[in-house]
Design an enzyme around this catalytic site. Structure first.
Site, PDB file in Angstrom:
ATOM      1  N   GLY A  72      86.483  61.324 -41.037  1.00  0.00           N
ATOM      2  CA  GLY A  72      86.115  60.138 -40.277  1.00  0.00           C
ATOM      3  C   GLY A  72      85.404  59.111 -41.141  1.00  0.00           C
ATOM      4  O   GLY A  72      85.084  59.354 -42.309  1.00  0.00           O
ATOM      5  N   CYS A 118      77.932  74.529 -33.608  1.00  0.00           N
ATOM      6  CA  CYS A 118      78.640  74.237 -34.858  1.00  0.00           C
ATOM      7  C   CYS A 118      77.662  73.748 -35.923  1.00  0.00           C
ATOM      8  O   CYS A 118      77.717  74.182 -37.081  1.00  0.00           O
ATOM      9  CB  CYS A 118      79.736  73.209 -34.617  1.00  0.00           C
ATOM     10  SG  CYS A 118      80.775  72.885 -36.068  1.00  0.00           S
ATOM     11  N   CYS A 162      86.442  69.962 -29.966  1.00  0.00           N
ATOM     12  CA  CYS A 162      87.513  69.934 -30.965  1.00  0.00           C
ATOM     13  C   CYS A 162      88.539  71.034 -30.764  1.00  0.00           C
ATOM     14  O   CYS A 162      89.714  70.860 -31.101  1.00  0.00           O
ATOM     15  CB  CYS A 162      86.925  69.992 -32.371  1.00  0.00           C
ATOM     16  SG  CYS A 162      86.063  71.531 -32.769  1.00  0.00           S
TER      17      CYS A 162
END
Length: 389
Positions: free
Chosen positions: A10, A101, A199
């Site tokens: 990104g 995460c 995700c």
């Protein structure tokens, strides 16, 4: 310093890596492969870490002239994030996989490997800042751009981890500035859309995804008086505050909408009620941890509570509150608390908010702030109202 730049593909992580290079650091780029599904492409996906993202990160690394690697963390991601997500929902909880995460992949597994390989820090594109107190200890603070501030999802970081974190874009005035910088540098990701949603659930249909992972049993939907209103296909697919898709056969007497106010995974029962039943002013948290040095003035009962702010969602507004620590609890056997996992041992965190919150679900993370500084966090275990009739 020798910096390992985590490059998601990104624009934020691309500019973060570029700023690390500009600062004179020795930078190596790495993309984390979190899925072994070879067909995972961004087309139709709303998440991150896809094959396309890996290619985008590689292109940016090439433009920066830095080494680039792809590290396979898919097995660790499955065990620590995906399996945890399933287990939490099986208990009727609403977990935050981005917190897990960050805690277990990006700033545990990744950071541990980076330090073992001789790197001094891991750089990411998070909108947050590392500052230091008078004694030199690291503190986590909100990013300058409150609209993009990501300190909430970093609230699980410890003092030791903060000492090896580097957030080059945390002081950026806005996301627009970061995009403009990426465009000026000629990065192909300058106008790439932000990733969102979970995700590993690309289509965003969490209920259908869970139904394929957790054995579903039909059960009852009741109101707060215990009256049966309908049936559901599996209590674990409901969450506190949910309004749509309740499949209620009888409308409320007052004609107003009803919301999920409780999910009992053990009894396989979903309870619905009016909006006012969602209002809570007291939170109890487990898995408590401090983000940097613990506050020296925090007490161990309500009379010694400290003033703070609490935030219960990534994009929620912080609410004035009082926080104190409760007693240490021993791990409760699964059969006495919930299935399939036990309540973890540790010190309870208690928070009393000055403004009632709505739709708070067990499993959510509450992050504690003092001004812009993150003090710590806990997983919400119970939420209640002292003023409930």
């Amino acid at each position: 310093m020798k910096i390992l730049a985590a490059m998601s593909g990104g624009v934020d992580s691309a500019v973060a890596a570029a700023r690390a290079v500009d600062a004179g650091h020795e930078v190596v780029g790495v993309h984390l492969a979190l899925s072994r599904m070879p067909g995972t492409l961004r087309t139709g996906s709303r998440g991150c870490c896809t094959i396309e993202d890996s290619r985008d990160a590689h292109r940016v690394a090439g433009l920066l002239g830095i080494p680039f690697y792809v590290w396979d963390f898919s097995e660790r991601f499955k065990e620590d994030v995906v399996d945890d997500f399933i287990a939490e929902y099986s208990q009727g909880r609403t977990p935050n996989p981005c917190m897990r995460c960050n805690e277990r992949i990006k700033f545990a597994a990744l950071l541990d490997r980076a330090l073992a390989l001789g790197f001094d820090a891991v750089a990411t594109g998070h909108y947050a800042e590392i500052r230091h107190d008078p004694a030199g200890s690291p503190e986590l603070h909100r990013g300058v751009d409150m609209n993009k501030d990501q300190s909430y999802v970093l609230g699980v970081l410890t003092a030791e981890q903060l000492a090896h974190c580097y957030f080059p874009i945390g002081a950026s005035a806005s996301k627009a500035d970061v995009r403009a910088e990426a465009e000026h540098r000629g990065f192909p990701v300058a106008n790439k859309p932000d990733s969102y949603d979970i995700c590993f659930i690309p289509d965003g249909d969490t209920k259908a995804w869970l139904a394929d992972k957790i054995p579903m049993r039909p059960g009852l939907i009741k109101d707060t008086d215990g009256q049966v209103l309908g049936e559901h296909e599996g209590a674990m697919t409901y969450t506190i505050g949910q309004r749509k898709g309740l499949r209620i056969e009888r409308p409320a007497v007052d004609g107003r909408p009803r919301y999920v106010v409780d999910v009992d995974a053990r009894d396989n029962t979903v309870t619905v009620g009016p909006r006012r039943a969602l209002s809570v002013d007291t939170l109890e948290g487990i898995r408590t941890s401090w983000c940097g040095a613990p506050p020296s003035d925090v007490g161990h009962d309500e009379a010694e509570a400290i003033d703070c702010e609490v935030q219960i969602r990534a994009h929620a507004d912080p609410v004035p509150a009082r926080m104190w620590l409760g007693e240490h609890i021993a791990e409760a056997p699964a059969s006495e608390y919930s299935v399939p996992r036990a309540r973890p041992a540790g010190r309870l965190m208690h928070v009393a908010v000055q403004e009632p919150l709505s739709g708070v679900a067990p499993g959510q993370t509450m992050v504690i702030y003092r001004g812009t500084r993150v003090l710590g966090q806990a997983t919400i275990d119970r939420a209640s109202s002292r003023t409930a009739a």
